[in-house]
Design a protein around this motif. Structure first.
Motif, PDB file in Angstrom:
ATOM      1  N   LEU A 228      14.794 -10.474   3.495  1.00 33.71           N
ATOM      2  CA  LEU A 228      15.254  -9.322   3.457  1.00 33.71           C
ATOM      3  C   LEU A 228      14.330  -8.659   2.347  1.00 33.71           C
ATOM      4  O   LEU A 228      13.847  -7.374   2.576  1.00 33.71           O
ATOM      5  CB  LEU A 228      16.679  -9.233   3.014  1.00 33.71           C
ATOM      6  CG  LEU A 228      17.309  -7.919   2.543  1.00 33.71           C
ATOM      7  CD1 LEU A 228      17.414  -6.835   3.650  1.00 33.71           C
ATOM      8  CD2 LEU A 228      18.781  -8.284   2.077  1.00 33.71           C
ATOM      9  N   ALA A 229      14.096  -9.509   1.318  1.00 33.79           N
ATOM     10  CA  ALA A 229      13.350  -8.880   0.259  1.00 33.79           C
ATOM     11  C   ALA A 229      11.924  -8.624   0.694  1.00 33.79           C
ATOM     12  O   ALA A 229      11.364  -7.418  -0.007  1.00 33.79           O
ATOM     13  CB  ALA A 229      13.302  -9.941  -1.042  1.00 33.79           C
ATOM     14  N   GLY A 230      11.222  -9.456   1.565  1.00 36.36           N
ATOM     15  CA  GLY A 230      10.017  -8.894   2.094  1.00 36.36           C
ATOM     16  C   GLY A 230      10.192  -7.792   2.783  1.00 36.36           C
ATOM     17  O   GLY A 230       9.028  -7.108   2.564  1.00 36.36           O
ATOM     18  N   LEU A 231      11.091  -7.380   3.833  1.00 33.23           N
ATOM     19  CA  LEU A 231      11.153  -6.238   4.341  1.00 33.23           C
ATOM     20  C   LEU A 231      11.230  -5.138   3.384  1.00 33.23           C
ATOM     21  O   LEU A 231      10.514  -4.017   3.768  1.00 33.23           O
ATOM     22  CB  LEU A 231      12.369  -6.447   5.320  1.00 33.23           C
ATOM     23  CG  LEU A 231      11.923  -7.054   6.742  1.00 33.23           C
ATOM     24  CD1 LEU A 231      13.113  -7.384   7.306  1.00 33.23           C
ATOM     25  CD2 LEU A 231      10.747  -6.730   7.543  1.00 33.23           C
ATOM     26  N   VAL A 232      11.908  -5.319   2.632  1.00 31.70           N
ATOM     27  CA  VAL A 232      12.166  -4.205   1.566  1.00 31.70           C
ATOM     28  C   VAL A 232      10.948  -3.721   0.670  1.00 31.70           C
ATOM     29  O   VAL A 232      10.508  -2.549   0.587  1.00 31.70           O
ATOM     30  CB  VAL A 232      13.347  -4.164   0.710  1.00 31.70           C
ATOM     31  CG1 VAL A 232      13.511  -3.221  -0.318  1.00 31.70           C
ATOM     32  CG2 VAL A 232      14.692  -4.320   1.611  1.00 31.70           C
ATOM     33  N   ALA A 233      10.432  -4.640   0.363  1.00 26.66           N
ATOM     34  CA  ALA A 233       9.136  -4.680  -0.557  1.00 26.66           C
ATOM     35  C   ALA A 233       8.119  -3.845   0.333  1.00 26.66           C
ATOM     36  O   ALA A 233       7.162  -3.244  -0.239  1.00 26.66           O
ATOM     37  CB  ALA A 233       8.662  -5.918  -0.836  1.00 26.66           C
ATOM     38  N   ARG A 234       8.137  -4.259   1.585  1.00 29.74           N
ATOM     39  CA  ARG A 234       6.884  -3.804   2.392  1.00 29.74           C
ATOM     40  C   ARG A 234       7.095  -2.675   2.955  1.00 29.74           C
ATOM     41  O   ARG A 234       6.261  -1.529   2.943  1.00 29.74           O
ATOM     42  CB  ARG A 234       6.809  -4.803   3.901  1.00 29.74           C
ATOM     43  CG  ARG A 234       5.529  -4.299   4.736  1.00 29.74           C
ATOM     44  CD  ARG A 234       5.732  -5.343   5.692  1.00 29.74           C
ATOM     45  NE  ARG A 234       4.397  -4.876   6.664  1.00 29.74           N
ATOM     46  CZ  ARG A 234       4.119  -5.525   7.782  1.00 29.74           C
ATOM     47  NH1 ARG A 234       4.893  -6.810   8.256  1.00 29.74           N
ATOM     48  NH2 ARG A 234       3.457  -5.246   8.646  1.00 29.74           N
ATOM     49  N   HIS A 235       8.568  -1.954   3.286  1.00 32.21           N
ATOM     50  CA  HIS A 235       8.702  -0.775   4.085  1.00 32.21           C
ATOM     51  C   HIS A 235       9.373   0.421   3.037  1.00 32.21           C
ATOM     52  O   HIS A 235       9.316   1.364   3.301  1.00 32.21           O
ATOM     53  CB  HIS A 235       9.628  -0.922   5.204  1.00 32.21           C
ATOM     54  CG  HIS A 235       8.747  -2.014   6.330  1.00 32.21           C
ATOM     55  ND1 HIS A 235       8.095  -1.215   7.134  1.00 32.21           N
ATOM     56  CD2 HIS A 235       9.177  -3.221   6.542  1.00 32.21           C
ATOM     57  CE1 HIS A 235       7.476  -2.206   7.870  1.00 32.21           C
ATOM     58  NE2 HIS A 235       8.126  -3.173   7.686  1.00 32.21           N
ATOM     59  N   PHE A 236      10.221  -0.110   1.912  1.00 35.85           N
ATOM     60  CA  PHE A 236      10.828   0.770   1.288  1.00 35.85           C
ATOM     61  C   PHE A 236      10.809   0.569  -0.372  1.00 35.85           C
ATOM     62  O   PHE A 236      11.464   0.797  -0.959  1.00 35.85           O
ATOM     63  CB  PHE A 236      12.377   0.782   1.530  1.00 35.85           C
ATOM     64  CG  PHE A 236      12.591   0.697   3.124  1.00 35.85           C
ATOM     65  CD1 PHE A 236      12.585   1.863   3.904  1.00 35.85           C
ATOM     66  CD2 PHE A 236      12.862  -0.310   3.791  1.00 35.85           C
ATOM     67  CE1 PHE A 236      12.940   1.963   5.172  1.00 35.85           C
ATOM     68  CE2 PHE A 236      12.959  -0.574   5.283  1.00 35.85           C
ATOM     69  CZ  PHE A 236      13.014   0.768   5.699  1.00 35.85           C
ATOM     70  N   ARG A 237       9.289   0.607  -0.895  1.00 33.67           N
ATOM     71  CA  ARG A 237       9.038   0.350  -2.110  1.00 33.67           C
ATOM     72  C   ARG A 237       9.574   1.491  -2.907  1.00 33.67           C
ATOM     73  O   ARG A 237       9.827   1.258  -4.201  1.00 33.67           O
ATOM     74  CB  ARG A 237       7.620   0.335  -2.338  1.00 33.67           C
ATOM     75  CG  ARG A 237       6.943  -0.864  -1.589  1.00 33.67           C
ATOM     76  CD  ARG A 237       5.547  -0.990  -2.045  1.00 33.67           C
ATOM     77  NE  ARG A 237       4.772  -2.176  -1.461  1.00 33.67           N
ATOM     78  CZ  ARG A 237       3.588  -2.516  -1.453  1.00 33.67           C
ATOM     79  NH1 ARG A 237       2.580  -1.502  -2.173  1.00 33.67           N
ATOM     80  NH2 ARG A 237       3.225  -3.450  -0.882  1.00 33.67           N
ATOM     81  N   THR A 238       9.913   2.742  -2.391  1.00 32.94           N
ATOM     82  CA  THR A 238      10.380   4.068  -3.326  1.00 32.94           C
ATOM     83  C   THR A 238      11.685   4.150  -3.068  1.00 32.94           C
ATOM     84  O   THR A 238      12.442   5.082  -3.809  1.00 32.94           O
ATOM     85  CB  THR A 238       9.523   5.172  -2.686  1.00 32.94           C
ATOM     86  OG1 THR A 238       9.902   5.307  -1.379  1.00 32.94           O
ATOM     87  CG2 THR A 238       8.099   5.179  -2.805  1.00 32.94           C
TER      88      THR A 238
END
Length: 340
Positions: A228-238
């Motif tokens: 979950l952390a990897g997906l959020v960091a990759r696609h939704f940094r803002t």
């Protein structure tokens, strides 16, 4: 002023929900302390305390009494406080909020806290460990519901969603992983409650199997959190609120793993593969000692924090990937929830 704006303009439902959630967490901590110190039967009657009305029990006898009495009676007082705060939230929502589903959800929260209180009372009256286990499983569930109420009553929940977030195809995976993570956290809490209430006459093989399954679930949960952390960091940094919540979840799961290892060490021993790091003559296991009591209780309490954070992430992810919405609240009210 349109009626749609009136139902979310008051900041008081959100403030009340925040107070309720903040009061519920210490209740869970003290409840865990009751189980850890085996203080559940320190007061043999309910709803009274040694014949006194719960709220009229002499405070010198409480504060200067035995530790188990102090913990158990304090747990009752905290539980009553949370119950009254829940009633206040229900009243506030029915006065100032026109979202019918949210008002009904507050009634569900009230029903759940009443059920939790009855479970605690029956655990005392019948001196039944199974009821104590159910009581320990319902508490985190109520805490997760209070966190959901915080999210639902925040101004961000009613504000317009950034179309850039909705257009990202990764939302489907993020929100479903967040939901599954929340379910796994709760199941892990249930398994932990079963371990804490294993009968003393149970077979050692059954206990070992339960411990191994608990460890396996912990590994699955860690992998879910990292994914979950990897997906959020990759696609939704803002997506700032979501990023902060996921970062909190990563920190909490790290702390929880360390507390779990500490729980095993203070209750049993250093694992054989790590014996060279901490020789057996370097420490002494003290049953029911200060270190053991508070590490175990912290492990239980952080589990509830994990559940609340996972639920907040799941709700935030679903809200940010929702359809079009009209901003209904002033920007200077509650800030917890979904950013625009």
């Amino acid at each position: 002023m349109p009626s749609a704006q009136l139902n979310t303009s008051s900041p008081w439902p959100h403030r009340w929900a925040v107070v309720l959630a903040c009061a519920t967490f210490p209740l869970l901590w003290v409840g865990g302390l009751v189980t850890t110190t085996d203080a559940g039967m320190a007061v043999p009657d309910w709803p009274n305390t040694y014949g006194y009305n719960m709220f009229l029990y002499p405070w010198p006898s409480w504060l200067a009494g035995p530790w188990d009495l102090f913990v158990e009676h304090g747990h009752r007082l905290l539980g009553a406080t949370v119950g009254m705060l829940t009633i206040g939230l229900v009243i506030e929502l029915w006065i100032s909020c026109e979202r019918r589903w949210l008002r009904h959800l507050s009634l569900a929260a009230l029903a759940l806290v009443i059920f939790q209180g009855l479970l605690g009372g029956m655990r005392v009256l019948f001196d039944e460990r199974t009821l104590a286990m159910l009581h320990g499983c319902t508490g985190p569930l109520f805490f997760a519901l209070t966190v959901a109420m915080v999210v639902f009553t925040s101004s961000s929940w009613s504000q317009a969603v950034n179309p850039c977030f909705r257009a990202n195809s990764a939302w489907s995976m993020v929100r479903w992983i967040a939901v599954v993570t929340s379910i796994l956290v709760y199941l892990q809490l249930v398994f932990g409650a079963v371990l804490r209430h294993v009968p003393v006459d149970s077979e050692p093989a059954a206990f070992i199997l339960a411990v191994r399954f608990h460890l396996f679930m912990a590994g699955v949960l860690v992998l879910h959190v990292l994914l979950l952390a990897g997906l959020v960091a990759r696609h939704f940094r803002t997506a700032r609120p979501l990023n902060w919540l996921v970062l909190s979840l990563v920190c909490l799961i790290t702390l929880q793993v360390l507390l779990g290892a500490g729980t095993w060490i203070v209750k049993f021993a250093v694992p054989a593969w790590a014996a060279s790091w901490a020789p057996h003559d370097a420490y002494t296991i003290q049953a029911d000692g200060w270190l053991e009591t508070h590490i175990i209780t912290a492990h239980v309490a952080v589990g509830s924090l994990l559940l609340g954070t996972a639920v907040a992430i799941a709700l935030t992810a679903w809200r940010m990937s929702a359809g079009d919405s009209v901003s209904l609240t002033p920007p200077n009210t509650g800030k917890i929830g979904v950013a625009t």
